[in-house]
Design an enzyme around this catalytic site. Sequence first.
Site, mmCIF file in Angstrom:
data_model
loop_
_atom_site.group_PDB
_atom_site.id
_atom_site.type_symbol
_atom_site.label_atom_id
_atom_site.label_comp_id
_atom_site.label_asym_id
_atom_site.label_seq_id
_atom_site.Cartn_x
_atom_site.Cartn_y
_atom_site.Cartn_z
ATOM 1 N N LEU A 36 0.819 -1.222 0.000
ATOM 2 C CA LEU A 36 0.000 0.000 0.000
ATOM 3 C C LEU A 36 0.850 1.269 0.000
ATOM 4 O O LEU A 36 0.441 2.301 -0.534
ATOM 5 C CB LEU A 36 -0.923 0.028 1.232
ATOM 6 C CG LEU A 36 -1.967 1.149 1.195
ATOM 7 C CD1 LEU A 36 -3.158 0.754 0.334
ATOM 8 C CD2 LEU A 36 -2.430 1.560 2.574
ATOM 9 N N HIS A 45 -1.123 5.219 -9.562
ATOM 10 C CA HIS A 45 -1.888 5.861 -8.486
ATOM 11 C C HIS A 45 -1.407 7.302 -8.319
ATOM 12 O O HIS A 45 -0.795 7.669 -7.327
ATOM 13 C CB HIS A 45 -1.685 5.059 -7.197
ATOM 14 C CG HIS A 45 -2.576 5.465 -6.081
ATOM 15 N ND1 HIS A 45 -3.933 5.618 -6.208
ATOM 16 C CD2 HIS A 45 -2.293 5.746 -4.775
ATOM 17 C CE1 HIS A 45 -4.446 5.964 -5.042
ATOM 18 N NE2 HIS A 45 -3.472 6.065 -4.157
HETATM 19 N N1 LIG Z 1 -1.910 2.932 -2.153
HETATM 20 C C1 LIG Z 1 -2.913 3.585 -1.596
HETATM 21 O O1 LIG Z 1 -4.020 3.592 -2.127
HETATM 22 C C2 LIG Z 1 -2.717 4.281 -0.294
HETATM 23 C C3 LIG Z 1 -1.461 4.417 0.228
HETATM 24 N N2 LIG Z 1 -1.271 4.988 1.448
HETATM 25 C C4 LIG Z 1 0.116 5.041 1.920
HETATM 26 O O2 LIG Z 1 0.281 4.053 2.944
HETATM 27 C C5 LIG Z 1 1.350 4.455 3.800
HETATM 28 C C6 LIG Z 1 0.901 4.343 5.252
HETATM 29 O O3 LIG Z 1 -0.127 5.275 5.519
HETATM 30 P P1 LIG Z 1 -0.692 5.406 7.013
HETATM 31 O O4 LIG Z 1 -0.934 4.064 7.582
HETATM 32 O O5 LIG Z 1 -1.805 6.376 6.989
HETATM 33 O O6 LIG Z 1 0.579 6.080 7.717
HETATM 34 P P2 LIG Z 1 0.925 6.052 9.286
HETATM 35 O O7 LIG Z 1 1.944 7.131 9.481
HETATM 36 O O8 LIG Z 1 -0.309 6.063 10.097
HETATM 37 O O9 LIG Z 1 1.596 4.634 9.495
HETATM 38 C C7 LIG Z 1 2.813 4.295 8.907
HETATM 39 C C8 LIG Z 1 3.499 3.358 9.866
HETATM 40 O O10 LIG Z 1 4.702 2.886 9.242
HETATM 41 C C9 LIG Z 1 5.600 2.631 10.303
HETATM 42 N N3 LIG Z 1 6.980 2.473 9.840
HETATM 43 C C10 LIG Z 1 7.866 3.434 9.499
HETATM 44 N N4 LIG Z 1 9.048 2.870 9.180
HETATM 45 C C11 LIG Z 1 8.918 1.540 9.333
HETATM 46 C C12 LIG Z 1 9.802 0.441 9.177
HETATM 47 N N5 LIG Z 1 11.059 0.607 8.769
HETATM 48 N N6 LIG Z 1 9.325 -0.782 9.443
HETATM 49 C C13 LIG Z 1 8.048 -0.973 9.838
HETATM 50 N N7 LIG Z 1 7.170 0.032 10.008
HETATM 51 C C14 LIG Z 1 7.600 1.274 9.755
HETATM 52 C C15 LIG Z 1 5.418 3.863 11.193
HETATM 53 O O11 LIG Z 1 5.966 3.674 12.485
HETATM 54 C C16 LIG Z 1 3.909 4.029 11.188
HETATM 55 O O12 LIG Z 1 3.285 3.360 12.253
HETATM 56 C C17 LIG Z 1 1.750 5.867 3.353
HETATM 57 O O13 LIG Z 1 2.876 5.800 2.516
HETATM 58 C C18 LIG Z 1 0.535 6.332 2.574
HETATM 59 O O14 LIG Z 1 0.848 7.328 1.619
HETATM 60 C C19 LIG Z 1 -2.297 5.419 2.223
HETATM 61 C C20 LIG Z 1 -3.592 5.317 1.744
HETATM 62 C C21 LIG Z 1 -3.891 4.783 0.438
HETATM 63 O O1 LIG Z 2 -3.327 10.423 -1.226
HETATM 64 C C1 LIG Z 2 -2.554 9.872 -0.431
HETATM 65 O O2 LIG Z 2 -1.469 10.354 -0.063
HETATM 66 C C2 LIG Z 2 -2.950 8.533 0.114
HETATM 67 C C3 LIG Z 2 -3.467 7.760 -1.019
HETATM 68 O O3 LIG Z 2 -2.730 7.224 -1.818
HETATM 69 C C4 LIG Z 2 -4.897 7.845 -1.294
HETATM 70 O O4 LIG Z 2 -5.684 8.122 -0.388
HETATM 71 O O5 LIG Z 2 -5.256 7.635 -2.454
#
Ligand SMILES: NC(=O)C1=CN([C@@H]2O[C@H](COP(=O)(O)OP(=O)(O)OC[C@H]3O[C@@H](n4cnc5c(N)ncnc54)[C@H](O)[C@@H]3O)[C@@H](O)[C@H]2O)C=CC1
Ligand SMILES: O=C([O-])CC(=O)C(=O)O
Length: 294
Positions: free
Chosen positions: A103, A160
């Site tokens: 993700l 994306h």
């Molecule tokens: N592909 C998609 O459609 C989407 C992608 N995302 C992405 O997903 C990612 C996570 O988003 P959230 O959960 O909201 O962020 P968040 O900040 O709530 O959680 C990220 C977690 O990753 C952990 N982390 C950092 N370095 C690490 C490591 N080396 N090993 C293990 N864990 C580690 C952090 O401690 C934190 O708990 C972001 O990059 C965001 O942009 C979010 C929503 C949709």
């Molecule tokens: O927009 C962002 O940074 C998180 C993401 O990928 C989404 O919600 O589509």
Amino acid sequence: ALMLAQKELGDVTLVDIPALCNPTKGKALDMLEASPVQKFDANISGTSDYKDIEGAELVIITAGMARKPGMTRDDLVSTNAKIMKDVSENVARYAPDSYILVLSNPVDAMTYVCFKTTGFPKNRVIGQSGVLDTARFNTFVAEELNVSVEDVSGFVLGGHGDDMVPLVRYSYAGGIPLDKLLPAEKIDAIVERTRKGGGEIVNLLGKGSAYYAPAASLVEMAEAIMKDKKRILPSIAYLDGEYGYEDIYLGVPAILGGDGLESIIELPLSSDEKQALDKSANSVKKVLPLVKDI
Ligand SMILES: NC(=O)C1=CN([C@@H]2O[C@H](COP(=O)(O)OP(=O)(O)OC[C@H]3O[C@@H](n4cnc5c(N)ncnc54)[C@H](O)[C@@H]3O)[C@@H](O)[C@H]2O)C=CC1
Ligand SMILES: O=C([O-])CC(=O)C(=O)O
């Protein structure tokens, strides 16, 4: 994690960095304590020790920074590529037979990093974007038509990013092509809102990014794999000539089942659609050199 457990897709282990070991255990315990009320039988535990994922059948990687208002997803690339490499190495070591859903953003490039780092076959490393982008498209269409979301089926291809490709020609409400139900300018506005859908949430939240809809999207993909459902879902897949692209991960329609991404569906595209997909693929390609030496 909670949604996976509610569906009893398996036991869930949350992994985070050592500094967050206790909060991770706390989150897991809090979720587990919802199980007697909601009547689901699945264990949920927290850890910072990758040994605890030994034998995992499915791994979902969401580790990494989320963007802040004003940033693009690509601005996260160097920080998150290092994190993705570290996590992927651990997954390869402790769960070598697992299927992986990625993700973390920028997700097309991060899925590529995971694939190259783990050395897993391409059917076992899959990225999530299209289920979410399509869900957003469907939400906006249902709102505009004032009909049930259940009857709307959109189709979003590509990377994306802001030049993802919502395919109006393959989008329907109740089996009726969308352009028979909405005027062109309304459809264009929905396409534009979908492309910027992640940013809309980032700006509203002020801190962090979307959460519930991405989680629901991952769970839908996880369920397709865990239950061998053979769902047709837009997925970030490794392309080896499909749609004319080589050595790139990009969102395309695919069949997800017990063996992960079992096949890619190649749709005939009009020249406008192919041009839009080329633009989106080029945006992903621009980021890849930045992750190749990580
Ligand atoms: N592909 C998609 O459609 C989407 C992608 N995302 C992405 O997903 C990612 C996570 O988003 P959230 O959960 O909201 O962020 P968040 O900040 O709530 O959680 C990220 C977690 O990753 C952990 N982390 C950092 N370095 C690490 C490591 N080396 N090993 C293990 N864990 C580690 C952090 O401690 C934190 O708990 C972001 O990059 C965001 O942009 C979010 C929503 C949709
Ligand atoms: O927009 C962002 O940074 C998180 C993401 O990928 C989404 O919600 O589509």
